[in-house]
Design an enzyme around this catalytic site. Structure first.
Site, PDB file in Angstrom:
ATOM      1  N   HIS A 346      53.303  43.802  41.727  1.00  0.00           N
ATOM      2  CA  HIS A 346      52.118  44.402  41.097  1.00  0.00           C
ATOM      3  C   HIS A 346      51.654  45.678  41.774  1.00  0.00           C
ATOM      4  O   HIS A 346      50.577  46.179  41.442  1.00  0.00           O
ATOM      5  CB  HIS A 346      50.948  43.423  41.092  1.00  0.00           C
ATOM      6  CG  HIS A 346      51.167  42.217  40.252  1.00  0.00           C
ATOM      7  ND1 HIS A 346      50.766  42.130  38.942  1.00  0.00           N
ATOM      8  CD2 HIS A 346      51.765  41.039  40.537  1.00  0.00           C
ATOM      9  CE1 HIS A 346      51.092  40.944  38.449  1.00  0.00           C
ATOM     10  NE2 HIS A 346      51.710  40.262  39.404  1.00  0.00           N
ATOM     11  N   LYS A 534      36.119  48.339  37.262  1.00  0.00           N
ATOM     12  CA  LYS A 534      37.332  47.867  37.933  1.00  0.00           C
ATOM     13  C   LYS A 534      37.003  47.750  39.421  1.00  0.00           C
ATOM     14  O   LYS A 534      35.940  48.196  39.837  1.00  0.00           O
ATOM     15  CB  LYS A 534      38.490  48.847  37.727  1.00  0.00           C
ATOM     16  CG  LYS A 534      38.116  50.308  37.986  1.00  0.00           C
ATOM     17  CD  LYS A 534      39.266  51.260  37.738  1.00  0.00           C
ATOM     18  CE  LYS A 534      39.539  51.576  36.299  1.00  0.00           C
ATOM     19  NZ  LYS A 534      40.797  51.103  35.766  1.00  0.00           N
ATOM     20  N   ARG A 535      37.910  47.186  40.224  1.00  0.00           N
ATOM     21  CA  ARG A 535      37.646  47.144  41.656  1.00  0.00           C
ATOM     22  C   ARG A 535      37.480  48.556  42.210  1.00  0.00           C
ATOM     23  O   ARG A 535      38.021  49.522  41.665  1.00  0.00           O
ATOM     24  CB  ARG A 535      38.795  46.429  42.379  1.00  0.00           C
ATOM     25  CG  ARG A 535      38.724  44.926  42.241  1.00  0.00           C
ATOM     26  CD  ARG A 535      37.442  44.349  42.819  1.00  0.00           C
ATOM     27  NE  ARG A 535      37.481  44.346  44.257  1.00  0.00           N
ATOM     28  CZ  ARG A 535      37.844  43.305  45.002  1.00  0.00           C
ATOM     29  NH1 ARG A 535      38.164  42.159  44.435  1.00  0.00           N
ATOM     30  NH2 ARG A 535      37.858  43.382  46.316  1.00  0.00           N
ATOM     31  N   LYS A 540      41.750  54.589  42.627  1.00  0.00           N
ATOM     32  CA  LYS A 540      41.230  54.494  41.264  1.00  0.00           C
ATOM     33  C   LYS A 540      40.247  55.627  40.956  1.00  0.00           C
ATOM     34  O   LYS A 540      39.868  55.849  39.815  1.00  0.00           O
ATOM     35  CB  LYS A 540      40.561  53.138  41.048  1.00  0.00           C
ATOM     36  CG  LYS A 540      41.549  51.950  41.101  1.00  0.00           C
ATOM     37  CD  LYS A 540      40.846  50.631  40.852  1.00  0.00           C
ATOM     38  CE  LYS A 540      41.710  49.406  41.129  1.00  0.00           C
ATOM     39  NZ  LYS A 540      42.628  49.081  40.024  1.00  0.00           N
ATOM     40  N   THR A 642      44.944  46.726  33.208  1.00  0.00           N
ATOM     41  CA  THR A 642      44.824  45.863  32.030  1.00  0.00           C
ATOM     42  C   THR A 642      43.473  46.092  31.367  1.00  0.00           C
ATOM     43  O   THR A 642      43.318  45.876  30.163  1.00  0.00           O
ATOM     44  CB  THR A 642      44.974  44.371  32.402  1.00  0.00           C
ATOM     45  OG1 THR A 642      44.208  44.119  33.579  1.00  0.00           O
ATOM     46  CG2 THR A 642      46.425  44.016  32.650  1.00  0.00           C
ATOM     47  N   LYS A 646      42.043  46.360  27.305  1.00  0.00           N
ATOM     48  CA  LYS A 646      40.865  45.679  26.743  1.00  0.00           C
ATOM     49  C   LYS A 646      39.952  46.682  26.042  1.00  0.00           C
ATOM     50  O   LYS A 646      39.409  46.414  24.969  1.00  0.00           O
ATOM     51  CB  LYS A 646      40.107  44.928  27.851  1.00  0.00           C
ATOM     52  CG  LYS A 646      40.935  43.784  28.444  1.00  0.00           C
ATOM     53  CD  LYS A 646      40.383  43.245  29.766  1.00  0.00           C
ATOM     54  CE  LYS A 646      41.467  42.421  30.479  1.00  0.00           C
ATOM     55  NZ  LYS A 646      41.151  42.150  31.894  1.00  0.00           N
TER      56      LYS A 646
END
Ligand code: 26Q
Length: 802
Positions: A346, A534-535, A540, A642, A646
């Site tokens: 991952h 998100k985290r 990110k 992911t 969504k």
């Protein structure tokens, strides 16, 4: 049980009063929730029994998905929907004066995961059951899931999460199936029938007690099992203080590690990993042996899938059972093991690759260590035959090197399949990160682009949109999400677009109410809801988002003529408790929000919201209410993502980099229906390899950048001293590892374009429609079918129609 509303009501009242010994009028919401939950669980039970019986009697191959995380969220609504009883129950409760929506809120999220990897496991379970596939989950029943986040004065504070405080209504404790797991001690050799054998002696035992949760398929009678193991003291003699022993034992399943990258190398984490793997495999083999004589056929009947390297000890553990308990020879045991095990990677972030120091590993798991050592020696010998004299290569590929066990190497060598989670990610694995392994076993490597449960994330989370879709193209998309594509035929249907618009507006109004309730801030549902949830991670790039918001703020303030469609920027993110930099970004978001939200000059244009304690149940309210989905990781860093899927499925338009599954989202939705910016993965990787990026140049050349970066340290935020020095330094002193400044201009431009596009309502709705129409590919049903066909070799095994 019950099959209609009247029967339901009668049974519900009877159960409630019998269980709690109080009258309905005196019952609490929680009494009601628990009564309903236990009724549903019992309703499911006959199918649960039947499913297991069916798998056993047909001898079909079964897969076990081993994962240190399962981020399930709530199950009540989901289970009701899947068994087709939502309406009966909701109407019955209404007549009793109970609102199902309110009852749903009583359930605690099962938050046994950090983020993407854990939620993926939960979506996979949903798809397996809904596709009637024999696949189960194995995990740990953490007493406390991922910490609860509170924001105090703009800082994150972590509280222990308490999902089990009122008990978990869906689980069934199976004390009779408990298994004892040995730690510490030594390995003794002995001879038997002339052969050298080993046994683990003087070990300290921990008892693993399984709790089973039924996994109910949608509109089918398949009920699979998620088995979560809880650690308890064992009834064996011990050599230490009994209270100390009890504390140590119970700590194994007490907390989920709240880190989703950094490998801290803590012994408790390793204990958890072996605990999960050993309990799961022993119990799987125990039941296998009840039906089969020979372990040699294991791979025909059982698949073990490891979710990242966290359960990689499945490889030496299965070897141990086959060698020491089943007395197979090494070669046979190895063949059975590699054919049984498959592995998903991952991440390519090097700091996330697990490496365990031998000095920690060997004393805790002496026999497992011996086996890994043997695997390593044999592997290195093979390498030597293939690359004689190439020490550098052999050293780099070894499973044990420089005093450490490299879990990813063990996973690749000990499994028959290695997959990445999006096309670009798999390519990077094959061409870069794992290129040397790809060279020796190219047949193992394959891609399985992630997916999400369209049942939870569309049907359940956005019921009005789901109903509109069904009205427009019929109900077949629920069973076959790729037929969402038929929505594309309605691109010019004004009435459909109008209804989509109204639904999005309604969802935004609901979220606005929630925001008001949680933060006290009023946001305008007519503004663009631009969301990044998100985290929190440097890669990110929540930082890029907030710097750009600072830029917009300054523009609105400085330039009277500046015009833009009003925007509400929404964040949700937990930072790992020890991740100092990430926590500073949370503080920065709050500092900016504080200033922006209290400045009447900009308030008709700009709001910044941080929603505390982001989790599955909150996510279900956010995705349906989003216009713009921020997917802005530094290209090459996000394996898949992911959340991006969504959002897409709920009609948000992606604004993102060409990273992870964003690339496939663009391919499906069409380039004209997504906003792409920034460096490509190969440009990023080139910079890393060859240098050439100097963040200061961007700072000096672009006044917009200089302005916002300077305001990190010049008193722009009242009351904040040198708070953000670390962030400032990361950008200018440490040359901005994640290319925030490099991508800033391109990001600002694409935001302008997106804002303009939003002003054209029809155009925007069409983009939104095209996203929904092409989101079917990202259903985890598609992903699971690919795993089933290409990796696991399992089939759908539906039960008889009721
Ligand atoms: C490792 C060692 C010690 C402590 C914790 C960990 C640890 C825990 C969790 C390491 C990694 C994780 C989780 C990683 C994760 O969620 N990865 C995400 O997986 C998603 C599903 O495939 C992808 O969509 C995301 O891109 C990826 O970041």
């Amino acid at each position: 049980m019950f099959s209609n509303k009247e029967e339901f009501k009668a049974l519900f009242l009877q159960r409630l009063e019998m269980t709690y010994g109080k009258s309905f009028n005196d019952s609490t919401k929680w009494d009601q929730f628990h009564t309903l939950g236990s009724m549903i669980r019992e309703y499911i039970s006959p199918d649960w029994i039947q499913t297991n019986e069916r798998y056993r009697s047909t001898g079909t191959k079964q897969v076990y998905y081993l994962s240190i995380e399962f981020l399930l969220g709530r199950l009540l609504r989901h289970n009701l929907m899947n068994i087709g009883m939502e309406e009966v129950v909701s109407n019955g409760l209404k007549e009793l004066g109970i609102d199902l929506d309110e009852l749903e809120e009583v359930e605690a999220d099962a938050g046994l995961g950090n983020g993407g990897l854990g939620r993926l496991a939960a979506c996979f379970l949903d798809s397996l059951a809904s596709l009637n596939m024999p696949g189960h989950g194995c995990g740990i029943r953490y007493k406390h899931g991922l910490f609860e986040q509170k924001i105090v004065d703009g800082y994150q504070v972590e509280l222990p999460e308490q999902w089990l405080r009122h008990g978990h209504v869906w689980e069934v404790r199976k004390a009779d199936l408990a298994i004892n797991i040995p730690f510490w001690g030594t390995v003794e050799s002995y001879t038997e029938k002339g052969g050298l054998r080993f046994r683990h002696v003087d070990a300290e035992m921990i008892t693993a007690v399984p709790y089973d949760i039924p996994v109910v398929g949608y509109n089918t009678n398949t009920v699979n099992t998620l088995r979560l193991w809880s650690a308890e003291p064992s009834p064996y003699p011990i050599n230490k203080d009994i209270l100390k022993y009890k504390r140590e034992t119970e700590s194994v399943s007490e907390f989920l590690y709240p880190d989703d990258t950094h490998d801290e190398g803590k012994i408790l984490r390793l204990k958890q990993q072996y605990f999960l793997v050993s309990a799961s495999i022993r119990s799987i083999i125990r039941s296998y042996k009840r039906n089969h004589a020979s372990l040699l056929k294991l791979p025909q009947y059982i698949g073990l899938h490891i979710n990242d390297t966290h359960p990689v000890l499945a490889i030496p553990e299965l070897m141990r059972i086959l060698l020491d308990e089943e007395k197979l020879g090494w070669d046979q045991a190895w063949e059975v093991t590699t054919k049984t095990i498959s592995y998903t990677n991952h991440t390519t972030l090097s700091e996330a690759l697990e490496k365990w120091p031998i000095r920690l590993f060997q004393p805790l798991l002496p026999r497992i260590y011996m086996i890994i050592n043997e695997i390593n020696e044999r592997f290195c010998k093979d390498l030597w035959l293939r690359y004689p004299g190439d020490w550098e290569r052999i050293e780099a590929m070894a499973i044990i090197a420089h005093g450490k066990v490299k879990m990813a190497h063990l996973a690749i060598v000990g499994s028959h399949s290695v997959n990445g989670v999006a096309k670009i990610h798999t390519d990077i694995l094959k061409q870069r990160e794992m290129v040397r392994f790809f060279e020796i076993s190219p047949e193992k490597f394959n891609n399985k682009t992630n997916g999400i449960s369209h049942r939870r994330w569309l049907l359940k989370a956005n019921p009005r949109l789901a109903a509109l879709i069904t009205e427009t193209i019929g109900p077949s998309w629920v069973g076959n999400p790729s037929s969402l594509s038929h929505l594309g035929e309605h691109l010019n249907d004004q009435s459909l677009l109008g209804q989509m618009n109204a639904i999005k507006r309604g969802n935004k109004e609901s979220l606005a109410l929630k925001i008001k309730e949680k933060t006290g801030i009023t946001v305008d549902p007519a503004s663009i809801f631009d969301v990044q949830v998100k985290r929190l991670h440097a890669y990110k790039r929540q930082l890029l988002n907030i710097l750009h918001i600072m830029h917009l703020y300054k523009q609105i303030k400085d330039d009277q003529s500046f015009n833009m469609h009003p925007r509400t920027f929404i964040f949700g993110a937990k930072a790992s408790p020890g991740y100092y930099y990430a926590k500073k970004i949370i503080k920065l978001i709050h500092a900016v929000a504080d200033k922006v939200n209290h400045d009447p000059k900009v308030n008709d244009k700009l709001k910044v919201i941080f929603l505390e304690n982001y989790r599955v149940s909150l996510a279900e309210e956010i995705f349906p209410a989003t216009d713009i989905s921020e997917q802005i990781s530094t290209a090459s860093k996000e394996a898949s993502g992911t959340g991006n899927m969504k959002f897409m499925m709920n009609g948000a338009v992606t604004l993102g980099t060409l990273d992870g599954a964003n690339i496939e989202i663009m391919e499906k939705a069409g380039e004209e229906n997504i906003f792409v910016f920034g460096l490509s993965a190969s440009e990023v990787l080139n910079y890393y390899q060859n240098g050439g990026y100097h963040s200061r140049e961007y700072y000096h050349l672009d006044t917009r950048i200089r302005n916002v970066v300077d305001s990190l340290g010049n008193g722009f935020f009242p009351g904040v001293g040198d708070e953000f020095e670390t962030i400032y330094d990361s950008l200018l002193m440490q040359n901005d590892q994640y290319f925030v400044l490099r991508d800033f201009a391109s990001y600002a431009d694409i935001h302008k374009q997106a804002g303009k596009a939003y002003e054209n309502e029809q155009g925007w709705l069409k983009m939104s429609l095209m996203n929904i129409a092409h989101s079917g590919y990202f259903s985890s049903d598609r992903t699971i079918r690919e795993y089933a066909d290409d990796i696991w070799n399992i089939n759908s095994s539906p039960g008889a129609v009721r």
